[in-house]
Write a protein that holds these residues in place. Structure first.
Motif, PDB file in Angstrom:
ATOM      1  N   TYR B 255     -23.986 -24.433 -20.329  1.00 36.00           N
ATOM      2  CA  TYR B 255     -22.798 -23.462 -20.612  1.00 36.00           C
ATOM      3  C   TYR B 255     -23.286 -21.975 -20.672  1.00 36.00           C
ATOM      4  CZ  TYR B 255     -20.175 -27.698 -21.519  1.00 36.00           C
ATOM      5  OH  TYR B 255     -19.677 -29.118 -21.454  1.00 36.00           O
ATOM      6  N   ASP B 256     -24.529 -21.831 -21.402  1.00 34.77           N
ATOM      7  CA  ASP B 256     -25.009 -20.627 -21.665  1.00 34.77           C
ATOM      8  C   ASP B 256     -26.550 -20.788 -21.420  1.00 34.77           C
ATOM      9  OD1 ASP B 256     -26.450 -18.452 -22.833  1.00 34.77           O
ATOM     10  OD2 ASP B 256     -24.804 -18.731 -24.812  1.00 34.77           O
ATOM     11  N   PRO B 257     -26.761 -20.434 -19.933  1.00 38.60           N
ATOM     12  CA  PRO B 257     -28.214 -20.476 -19.722  1.00 38.60           C
ATOM     13  C   PRO B 257     -29.408 -19.628 -20.566  1.00 38.60           C
ATOM     14  CG  PRO B 257     -26.915 -19.825 -17.762  1.00 38.60           C
ATOM     15  CD  PRO B 257     -25.853 -19.784 -18.807  1.00 38.60           C
ATOM     16  N   GLU B 258     -28.784 -18.566 -21.051  1.00 31.91           N
ATOM     17  CA  GLU B 258     -29.892 -17.665 -21.848  1.00 31.91           C
ATOM     18  C   GLU B 258     -30.301 -18.387 -22.969  1.00 31.91           C
ATOM     19  OE1 GLU B 258     -28.224 -14.139 -23.490  1.00 31.91           O
ATOM     20  OE2 GLU B 258     -30.270 -13.544 -24.150  1.00 31.91           O
ATOM     21  N   ALA B 259     -29.315 -19.000 -23.782  1.00 35.41           N
ATOM     22  CA  ALA B 259     -29.356 -19.778 -24.810  1.00 35.41           C
ATOM     23  C   ALA B 259     -30.151 -21.046 -24.663  1.00 35.41           C
ATOM     24  CB  ALA B 259     -28.278 -19.956 -25.694  1.00 35.41           C
ATOM     25  N   PHE B 263     -33.462 -22.495 -26.171  1.00 35.56           N
ATOM     26  CA  PHE B 263     -33.738 -23.761 -26.867  1.00 35.56           C
ATOM     27  C   PHE B 263     -34.609 -24.632 -25.930  1.00 35.56           C
ATOM     28  CE2 PHE B 263     -29.045 -23.348 -28.803  1.00 35.56           C
ATOM     29  CZ  PHE B 263     -29.707 -22.314 -29.576  1.00 35.56           C
ATOM     30  N   GLY B 264     -35.013 -24.221 -24.810  1.00 37.82           N
ATOM     31  CA  GLY B 264     -35.880 -25.212 -23.992  1.00 37.82           C
ATOM     32  C   GLY B 264     -35.181 -26.300 -23.378  1.00 37.82           C
ATOM     33  N   ARG B 404     -34.027 -16.358 -32.457  1.00 39.30           N
ATOM     34  CA  ARG B 404     -33.028 -15.349 -33.290  1.00 39.30           C
ATOM     35  C   ARG B 404     -32.298 -14.407 -32.446  1.00 39.30           C
ATOM     36  NH1 ARG B 404     -36.728 -13.306 -37.574  1.00 39.30           N
ATOM     37  NH2 ARG B 404     -36.774 -15.423 -38.279  1.00 39.30           N
ATOM     38  N   ALA B 405     -32.796 -14.194 -31.180  1.00 41.18           N
ATOM     39  CA  ALA B 405     -31.946 -13.372 -30.057  1.00 41.18           C
ATOM     40  C   ALA B 405     -30.869 -13.996 -29.749  1.00 41.18           C
ATOM     41  CB  ALA B 405     -32.804 -12.913 -28.935  1.00 41.18           C
ATOM     42  N   VAL B 504     -23.392 -24.313 -25.670  1.00 41.65           N
ATOM     43  CA  VAL B 504     -25.025 -23.940 -25.062  1.00 41.65           C
ATOM     44  C   VAL B 504     -24.977 -25.115 -23.966  1.00 41.65           C
ATOM     45  CG1 VAL B 504     -27.328 -23.606 -25.002  1.00 41.65           C
ATOM     46  CG2 VAL B 504     -26.043 -22.678 -27.035  1.00 41.65           C
ATOM     47  N   ALA B 505     -24.943 -26.462 -24.358  1.00 37.39           N
ATOM     48  CA  ALA B 505     -25.247 -27.571 -23.434  1.00 37.39           C
ATOM     49  C   ALA B 505     -24.772 -28.754 -23.770  1.00 37.39           C
ATOM     50  CB  ALA B 505     -26.676 -27.707 -23.044  1.00 37.39           C
ATOM     51  N   ARG B 506     -24.516 -29.755 -22.942  1.00 34.91           N
ATOM     52  CA  ARG B 506     -24.003 -30.825 -22.968  1.00 34.91           C
ATOM     53  C   ARG B 506     -24.830 -32.093 -22.836  1.00 34.91           C
ATOM     54  NH1 ARG B 506     -18.384 -33.129 -19.883  1.00 34.91           N
ATOM     55  NH2 ARG B 506     -20.183 -33.736 -18.730  1.00 34.91           N
ATOM     56  N   ILE B 507     -24.814 -33.109 -23.648  1.00 29.93           N
ATOM     57  CA  ILE B 507     -25.838 -34.133 -23.502  1.00 29.93           C
ATOM     58  C   ILE B 507     -25.013 -35.550 -23.218  1.00 29.93           C
ATOM     59  CG2 ILE B 507     -27.715 -35.353 -24.505  1.00 29.93           C
ATOM     60  CD1 ILE B 507     -28.338 -32.778 -26.149  1.00 29.93           C
TER      61      ILE B 507
END
Lengths: 137, 515
Positions: B255-259, B263-264, B404-405, B504-507
């Motif tokens: 959902y949030d490519p930057e984050a 987070f890798g 942190r960003a 950020v992402a779904r698993i």
């Protein structure tokens, strides 16, 4: 006599005994049934048990936690508890546990972390004693 | 009567008198609310429980209309109100959207206390001290690892799950094959993950990506009873039981490519999530502490609406000793998840030739002294999270440098059939003292789950969805079936709409080892 009650997060237990001593003994049986389910258990050893607490509700919680401790540290599961002496204020008892150390690969029904004080009751009435416990799974 | 018998009798009488005196003085307060507890809307995701009776503040429940019916079915809202009766509470007694009926505190409860006027309550942490979740990201994707849900892929997943099941001891009372000495245990209890690193059990990278860097300060090994050591010491490196798990998943939404990049995490990537805590050691620390705290409640004249809320002033000897013991148990839990990580790394290397990197490791049963803004000024308070996850926003100094960003990763496992989420903390978490939900939250009791389904039906249904499950106990799989939980997407949606954390992402799970 005991029965398990629904509780969203954990597990609740209701026990009835003709006397306070019988209620304690039945509580032990119920807790072992919760953990062991229908696993066959034998009376291979006897060990003394003596607990002190603030009152009956605290005592029955302490009994539950002692049984869980014995199971986790020694894999000891009692088939029965005999209460030899219960103080008049129901805050301490002495008794004996009959049971066995079960093998690690014995299939058990359910885990239990602790017996909680939430809504714990030890309600002594003229004709029966009622116990209610919530168990953290 | 002999002199000895007389002495014995006197001693017994003195004990009985002390007990009777204690009983007479354990102050009891009336529960402020009985179900149905009124909920006043604040906005579409916030509901107020009005202050009344012994409550010292109001309650705030995070939920939307779709989650409310389940909340009204049990006593969880009463428990939010009960927590509000405790002395020195700062702000409202809060409940996250995965709230459900617990014991003392509700599961999903958050409450902060003033360090001078407030209390610490073991019931606000729970028996499984520092129960938490570690998310690991592999360097392979589902296609590369050939774990796709074809029959061959399912077989490969089954072997991976079987190997994990064999490598990570699971089930109640299960012991580790590893034997650790007293000095090592002491080091773990007081030094947590940084100490484990000195033994070669953890890497610098692991330590850098764990909440509090894997050590709760102020831990004292001698604050832990010998019973707690006996019970839990041999369990280091074991999963435990109940809702604990080690779950293999695939990132199926970003959902949030930057984050996600920070987070890798990337689409199709294989992950592993480990949910466990401090095992019997933590359980016994709580059992021991509650006995002490009942005495303390009497000593400090703290009225209790529920004995499980027993507590002591933060600054008292009893409060201090509990915090020392709790910190030690929390450090044990960090090391516990690390040892399971190592076992899982061996399995992933052997089966897939893959490496596992720690994305983040969060506590969700904990009490910590943290700095938050109270009445417009920064202040140190004691935040209890009983089934709640820390969720710090970007630029916060406690967020690992690499993140942190964007903000702290907030790991929210769902049920074993649907999905889990990775969120990031947002600025709105200031109102919850940096806290978000911790999971889906149960909706069905274990008894109801068993009445509705058979174990074989649950395993088969999960396998049809492409999820291979192995469980240590006979009953756990059916009691933990997906339908027993809320849809975690609904829960996460509330914290996102509330500005507490964002997706950020779904698993999606493909394999699960249950305790």
């Amino acid at each position: 006599m005991f029965r398990f009650l629904d509780h969203t997060g954990d597990f609740a237990l209701e026990v009835t005994g003709a006397t306070p001593e019988a209620a304690l003994e039945e509580t032990a049986r119920a807790l072992v049934a919760l953990v062991a389910g229908e696993a066959p258990l034998a009376e291979r050893e006897t060990r003394p048990i003596a607990l002190e607490a603030f009152d009956g509700a605290d005592l029955v919680v302490a009994l539950g936690n002692e049984l869980l401790f014995l199971f986790e540290t020694e894999r000891f599961l009692p088939t029965r508890l005999v209460v030899d002496h219960l103080d008049p204020d129901h805050a301490s008892f002495e008794g004996r546990l009959f049971g066995e150390r079960v093998p690690r690969d014995l299939p058990l029904a359910r885990p239990a972390k602790a017996v909680t004080h939430h809504d714990a009751t030890f309600d002594v009435r003229p004709d029966q004693t009622l116990v209610h416990l919530v168990i953290d799974l | 009567m002999s002199r000895q018998d007389r002495k014995k009798k006197q001693k017994k009488l003195a004990k009985e008198e002390a007990r009777a005196a204690l009983r007479a003085h354990v102050p009891h307060a009336q529960r402020p609310w009985r179900s149905p507890v009124p909920l006043e809307p604040i906005d579409e995701v916030r509901w107020r429980i009005p202050q009344r009776g012994a409550m010292r503040t109001h309650g705030v429940v995070y939920a939307d209309e779709s989650l409310l019916p389940d909340l009204r079915e049990d006593a969880s809202l009463e428990q939010v109100a009960n927590v509000a009766t405790l002395p020195g509470i700062v702000g409202p007694s809060m409940a996250m959207p995965d709230i459900h009926w617990g014991y003392g505190f509700p599961i999903g409860g958050v409450a902060a206390f003033d360090l001078d006027e407030g209390v610490v309550s073991p019931g606000g942490v729970g028996y499984d001290i520092n129960c938490g979740v570690r998310l690991l990201a592999s360097d392979v994707d589902v296609e590369g690892a050939r774990l796709e849900s074809t029959s061959k892929g399912l077989e490969r997943t089954r072997k991976l799950v079987d190997d994990l099941f064999a490598a990570i001891p699971s089930g109640v009372g299960e012991r580790s094959d590893e034997r650790i000495g007293g000095d090592v245990l002491r080091g773990i209890l007081e030094g947590g993950l940084p100490f484990a690193r000195t033994l070669g059990w953890a890497t610098d990278d692991d330590v850098a990506h764990v909440e509090e860097n894997g050590v709760i300060r102020g831990a004292r090994a001698d604050a832990i009873s010998s019973r707690a050591r006996m019970r839990g010491g041999p369990q280091l490196g074991t999963l435990g039981s109940g809702n604990h798990f080690a779950e293999i998943g695939v990132v199926d939404q970003v959902y949030d490519p930057e984050a996600a990049e920070a987070f890798g995490l990337r689409l199709g990537q294989i992950t592993l999530m480990i949910h466990s805590g401090s095992r019997g050691l933590g359980h016994q620390v709580c059992v021991d502490a509650i006995t002490e705290m009942l005495r303390a409640a009497a000593k400090y004249d703290i009225p209790l609406v529920d004995r499980q809320l027993c507590c002591a002033p933060v600054r008292s000897v009893e409060g201090h000793e509990y915090l020392e013991a709790m910190a030690a148990a929390a450090n044990f839990a960090f090391a516990n998840r690390q040892l399971m990580t190592n076992k899982a790394r061996d399995v992933f290397e052997r089966r897939l030739g893959a490496e596992l990197r720690t994305v983040y490791d969060v506590c969700h049963n904990i009490a910590k002294i943290e700095e938050h803004v109270v009445d417009g000024a920064p202040k140190e308070i004691l935040v209890h999270r009983k089934g709640a996850t820390r969720a710090l926003p970007k630029d916060h100094p406690l967020v690992p440098e690499a993140y942190r960003a964007v903000g702290q990763p907030v790991i929210i496992p769902g049920d074993m059939g649907r999905y889990s989420f990775v969120l990031k903390g947002e600025a709105g978490s200031a109102e919850t003292f940096g806290s978000a939900c911790h999971g889906a939250g149960r909706v069905l009791s274990r008894g109801e789950a068993k009445r509705r389904f058979e174990r074989s039906d649950v395993s088969k249904a999960l396998e049809d969805r492409g999820v291979i499950v192995r469980g240590a106990s006979k009953e756990t799989i059916v009691e933990e079936m997906p339908q027993a939980y809320k849809d975690v997407a609904d829960v996460v949606d509330v914290v996102a709409r509330g500005g507490i954390a964002s997706k950020v992402a779904r698993i999606r799970p493909i394999g699960c080892v249950k305790g």
